[in-house]
Write a protein that holds these residues in place. Sequence first.
Motif, PDB file in Angstrom:
ATOM      1  N   ALA A   1       0.841  -1.199   0.000  1.00  0.00           N
ATOM      2  CA  ALA A   1       0.000   0.000   0.000  1.00  0.00           C
ATOM      3  C   ALA A   1       0.872   1.244   0.000  1.00  0.00           C
ATOM      4  CB  ALA A   1      -0.927  -0.021   1.205  1.00  0.00           C
ATOM      5  N   THR A   2       1.824   1.313  -0.934  1.00  0.00           N
ATOM      6  CA  THR A   2       2.713   2.468  -1.035  1.00  0.00           C
ATOM      7  C   THR A   2       2.146   3.510  -1.992  1.00  0.00           C
ATOM      8  OG1 THR A   2       3.975   1.410  -2.814  1.00  0.00           O
ATOM      9  CG2 THR A   2       4.728   1.040  -0.562  1.00  0.00           C
ATOM     10  N   SER A   3       2.651   4.747  -1.873  1.00  0.00           N
ATOM     11  CA  SER A   3       2.336   5.842  -2.813  1.00  0.00           C
ATOM     12  C   SER A   3       0.840   6.080  -2.940  1.00  0.00           C
ATOM     13  CB  SER A   3       2.964   5.557  -4.184  1.00  0.00           C
ATOM     14  OG  SER A   3       4.353   5.426  -4.095  1.00  0.00           O
ATOM     15  N   ASN A   4       0.195   6.379  -1.816  1.00  0.00           N
ATOM     16  CA  ASN A   4      -1.202   6.785  -1.781  1.00  0.00           C
ATOM     17  C   ASN A   4      -1.323   7.998  -0.863  1.00  0.00           C
ATOM     18  OD1 ASN A   4      -3.260   4.808  -3.214  1.00  0.00           O
ATOM     19  ND2 ASN A   4      -1.628   3.520  -2.390  1.00  0.00           N
ATOM     20  N   TYR A   5      -2.535   8.286  -0.394  1.00  0.00           N
ATOM     21  CA  TYR A   5      -2.768   9.424   0.492  1.00  0.00           C
ATOM     22  C   TYR A   5      -3.422   8.963   1.797  1.00  0.00           C
ATOM     23  CZ  TYR A   5      -1.647  12.161  -3.621  1.00  0.00           C
ATOM     24  OH  TYR A   5      -1.008  12.698  -4.708  1.00  0.00           O
ATOM     25  N   PHE A   6      -2.951   7.848   2.290  1.00  0.00           N
ATOM     26  CA  PHE A   6      -3.482   7.336   3.548  1.00  0.00           C
ATOM     27  C   PHE A   6      -3.138   8.282   4.702  1.00  0.00           C
ATOM     28  CE2 PHE A   6      -2.844   3.231   1.192  1.00  0.00           C
ATOM     29  CZ  PHE A   6      -4.198   2.972   1.025  1.00  0.00           C
ATOM     30  N   THR A   7      -4.008   8.275   5.690  1.00  0.00           N
ATOM     31  CA  THR A   7      -3.793   9.082   6.895  1.00  0.00           C
ATOM     32  C   THR A   7      -3.999   8.198   8.120  1.00  0.00           C
ATOM     33  OG1 THR A   7      -6.113   9.773   6.844  1.00  0.00           O
ATOM     34  CG2 THR A   7      -4.510  11.238   5.797  1.00  0.00           C
ATOM     35  N   GLY A   8      -3.792   8.786   9.275  1.00  0.00           N
ATOM     36  CA  GLY A   8      -4.030   8.059  10.500  1.00  0.00           C
ATOM     37  C   GLY A   8      -2.809   7.284  10.965  1.00  0.00           C
ATOM     38  N   VAL A   9      -3.036   6.485  11.988  1.00  0.00           N
ATOM     39  CA  VAL A   9      -1.956   5.755  12.646  1.00  0.00           C
ATOM     40  C   VAL A   9      -1.941   4.307  12.187  1.00  0.00           C
ATOM     41  CG1 VAL A   9      -1.071   4.968  14.882  1.00  0.00           C
ATOM     42  CG2 VAL A   9      -2.040   7.273  14.649  1.00  0.00           C
ATOM     43  N   VAL A  10      -0.748   3.787  11.929  1.00  0.00           N
ATOM     44  CA  VAL A  10      -0.546   2.365  11.657  1.00  0.00           C
ATOM     45  C   VAL A  10       0.283   1.797  12.799  1.00  0.00           C
ATOM     46  CG1 VAL A  10       0.522   0.667  10.138  1.00  0.00           C
ATOM     47  CG2 VAL A  10      -0.687   2.620   9.159  1.00  0.00           C
ATOM     48  N   SER A  11      -0.269   0.797  13.460  1.00  0.00           N
ATOM     49  CA  SER A  11       0.414   0.205  14.604  1.00  0.00           C
ATOM     50  C   SER A  11       0.402  -1.310  14.494  1.00  0.00           C
ATOM     51  CB  SER A  11      -0.270   0.637  15.907  1.00  0.00           C
ATOM     52  OG  SER A  11      -1.557   0.035  16.003  1.00  0.00           O
ATOM     53  N   GLU A  12       0.883  -1.965  15.535  1.00  0.00           N
ATOM     54  CA  GLU A  12       0.919  -3.429  15.537  1.00  0.00           C
ATOM     55  C   GLU A  12      -0.483  -4.031  15.481  1.00  0.00           C
ATOM     56  OE1 GLU A  12       1.098  -1.906  19.761  1.00  0.00           O
ATOM     57  OE2 GLU A  12       2.106  -1.472  17.854  1.00  0.00           O
ATOM     58  N   LYS A  13      -1.536  -3.252  15.801  1.00  0.00           N
ATOM     59  CA  LYS A  13      -2.915  -3.754  15.753  1.00  0.00           C
ATOM     60  C   LYS A  13      -3.347  -4.116  14.331  1.00  0.00           C
ATOM     61  CE  LYS A  13      -4.306  -0.999  19.778  1.00  0.00           C
ATOM     62  NZ  LYS A  13      -5.173   0.097  20.272  1.00  0.00           N
ATOM     63  N   HIS A  14      -2.713  -3.492  13.340  1.00  0.00           N
ATOM     64  CA  HIS A  14      -3.051  -3.786  11.943  1.00  0.00           C
ATOM     65  C   HIS A  14      -2.510  -5.141  11.495  1.00  0.00           C
ATOM     66  CE1 HIS A  14      -3.823   0.580  11.871  1.00  0.00           C
ATOM     67  NE2 HIS A  14      -4.536   0.360  10.779  1.00  0.00           N
ATOM     68  N   PHE A  15      -1.649  -5.743  12.267  1.00  0.00           N
ATOM     69  CA  PHE A  15      -0.962  -6.955  11.805  1.00  0.00           C
ATOM     70  C   PHE A  15      -1.070  -8.102  12.811  1.00  0.00           C
ATOM     71  CE2 PHE A  15       1.436  -3.073  10.582  1.00  0.00           C
ATOM     72  CZ  PHE A  15       1.069  -3.043   9.247  1.00  0.00           C
ATOM     73  N   THR A  16      -2.135  -8.089  13.603  1.00  0.00           N
ATOM     74  CA  THR A  16      -2.269  -9.004  14.737  1.00  0.00           C
ATOM     75  C   THR A  16      -2.153 -10.471  14.341  1.00  0.00           C
ATOM     76  OG1 THR A  16      -3.743  -7.394  15.771  1.00  0.00           O
ATOM     77  CG2 THR A  16      -3.734  -9.627  16.685  1.00  0.00           C
TER      78      THR A  16
END
Length: 757
Positions: free
Chosen positions: A340-355
Amino acid sequence: MDSFPSNFKQASILAWSLCAIMFTTCIHGSDSKIHCNEKDKQILLNFKNGAIDLSGLLSTWSSQQDCCHWYGVVCHNFTSRVTQLNLPCSFINGYGYNNFIDKSHCLSGDIPISLLQMEFLEHLDLSNHDFLAMTYNSMNSPSCHNLSLGNLPYPCEKSSSLHYLDLSGNLNLLIHNLKWHSSASSLKYIDLSGIDLRTETNWVQLMAMLPSLSELYLVDCHLDNMSPSLHFANFTALEVLDLSVNAIHSEVPNWLFNLTCDISYIYLDNNLLRGELPKAMPNFQVLKYLILSNNDLNGPIPDCLGKLEHLTYLDFSSNLFSGPLPINIGNLSSLVAFKATSNYFTGVVSEKHFTNLSNLKFLFVESPDIIFDFDLHWIPPFQLDGVFLGPVGPKPPQWLCTQTSLKSLGFANSKFSFETGDKFWSFVSKIELLQLVGNSIDGDLSNVLLNSSFIQLSSNNLKGGLPRLSSSVRVFMVDNNSLSGSMVPLLCRNMDRRSNLEYLDMSNNKLSGGLTDCWTNWKSLLHISIGNNDLSGKIPPSMGLLKNLTSLHFHENNFSGGIPLSLQNCHSLLILNVRENRFSGSIPNWLPHKARALQLRSNQFAGTISPQICQMHSLTILDFADNRISGHIPSYINNITAMVVHVRSVIAIGYIFYIDDWNLIRIVDLSSNDLLGTMPAQMFSLTELHSLNLSHNQIVGKIPKEIGNMRELESLDLSRNQLSGEIPESMSNLSFLSYLNLSFNNLTGKISSGTQL
């Protein structure tokens, strides 16, 4: 008795089978050979007669021989009917940067439709040849004609048993419609990748008519639509749909999300798709691959993707997606790759996204406004092979140290501060591919030893001297930085070790001094780019030892002297770019005939254009502007056939594969010299030329009417010469012309009107 069939009918069948085998053995002997069916043989010979076979690929196809023993032909063991024709062409020639399409040994000519309609043919592979058309012939019907030119002659149709069809890589094959495939209703596999299908606007409806079709590959077919208004397409068995590298400019159509078949693989990357993804995808429950990279898709990533439990490969890279990444992505326990590279994502990415991503091997997440917030003590459930993150800093995430299987590592839009001896450089020494691009890295690399096979440190604002390279490095790119000092530390240290470096790019820095004469241990080099620095002096003789060298870029420096004859030993040299230096002497005419680009502009070269230059048949860029070249424009310039016939090609440089840019544009620039005489009419047979500049010379005579043949011309500059006469009316044929300068001549009459004039 238990070993015998349980009923009389089965016993009778077995008995008759045994008798048949015994009878065949008595007649033909135990080593009997099958014999080709005469009807199949004639169809194959007809195919051979219509093919252009310069390399003798079909030399075993003799009317005196059994066709079941011909090269590429497979017959059924009992019926002797032809069931397979396997004739793919291996087109990659050379190695490293010198990998390019060479089809001189491949077949050309026509493919008769009768070949596809052979009664028992199940498998046909004619991939990567150079066929030009699909034709009907007398073996079908007297009324049949060239399929590539128009509509399907329905009386010519014959049913076939074809299951597998691969015509991919026939880049010049013209197919204006796909209606011919209706006679092959048993098709399960179709690959037409690389064939121009832009005129077939109903390909979705036509392909959906094949009830058994499970794999469809239409990569790089110039398709521009997916029937966006169509709500349903009756694909009943489709498992793989690959439409990557086209020009589809619409929203992702409804019919794709309404498929009732169990589709598993969808490739839509490298198109112009726009709009948002639907909030529900109920028919994608068995989907494994969803590849949407390099499009213009926008909006949020729908939560429903987190419910597709079979997803193994998910790629959103290079789009316009926005908003936060859904937390339930972490529920995709089968996921192997998330990009998911080169987009306009916002917000926080943490270890919760990869549980629960215990199978994850590739994690690529990068967006300018995203915030990574990992627990310092987090230990991921996965062991990655590759990771690319951004922005991070001032140090890489701590959890990376737990990744003992990492082979590739990349960061973008990040700010790092490394001290001399920082353990980060020790960590990356075990990684095969290191990609730090577009960061701000504060630190001196002059005492760092780099060990990765592939190293890209482009556009990082690096300062100080060059690092050292181990013999493991094959690709080293450190362009667009502020590195300074001499090349000696890089080239002349560790002279007792032979380098394996193939690709070297140090362009757009502040390097100074000479080239040194330390090239002896760098014989594996294929590509050198050191343009736009402050380098000076002459090209040293030892560069002639680089016999595998394919591309040499010395542009925008202060080099002087002549181009040394020792470079004649570089027999694979395709590109010579020495523009904007102070080179002198005669124009180098010793480059191989397969050379593609010769850029000598803004130097002090003198003399005439030799006949050998015009024997470089593959030349696409001929740029001698702003020198002291005299004499006439050679009349045999039309021998440069790459400017007459367009051929697409592919180049590979180690790990780097791309469509050859030198074949996308064709330029002749002889401006600002001392050329005399008239413009030869042969010059205007260069019908694939995009730009022609002969300005600021002493050319006389009229503008030939043949100029109207150059229909691909976008820029034409004949200004500041001594041309006379009228502007030919044929110039109105130049429908792509966007720049025209005929000023400061002695032309008369009116300018013809046309689409661009």
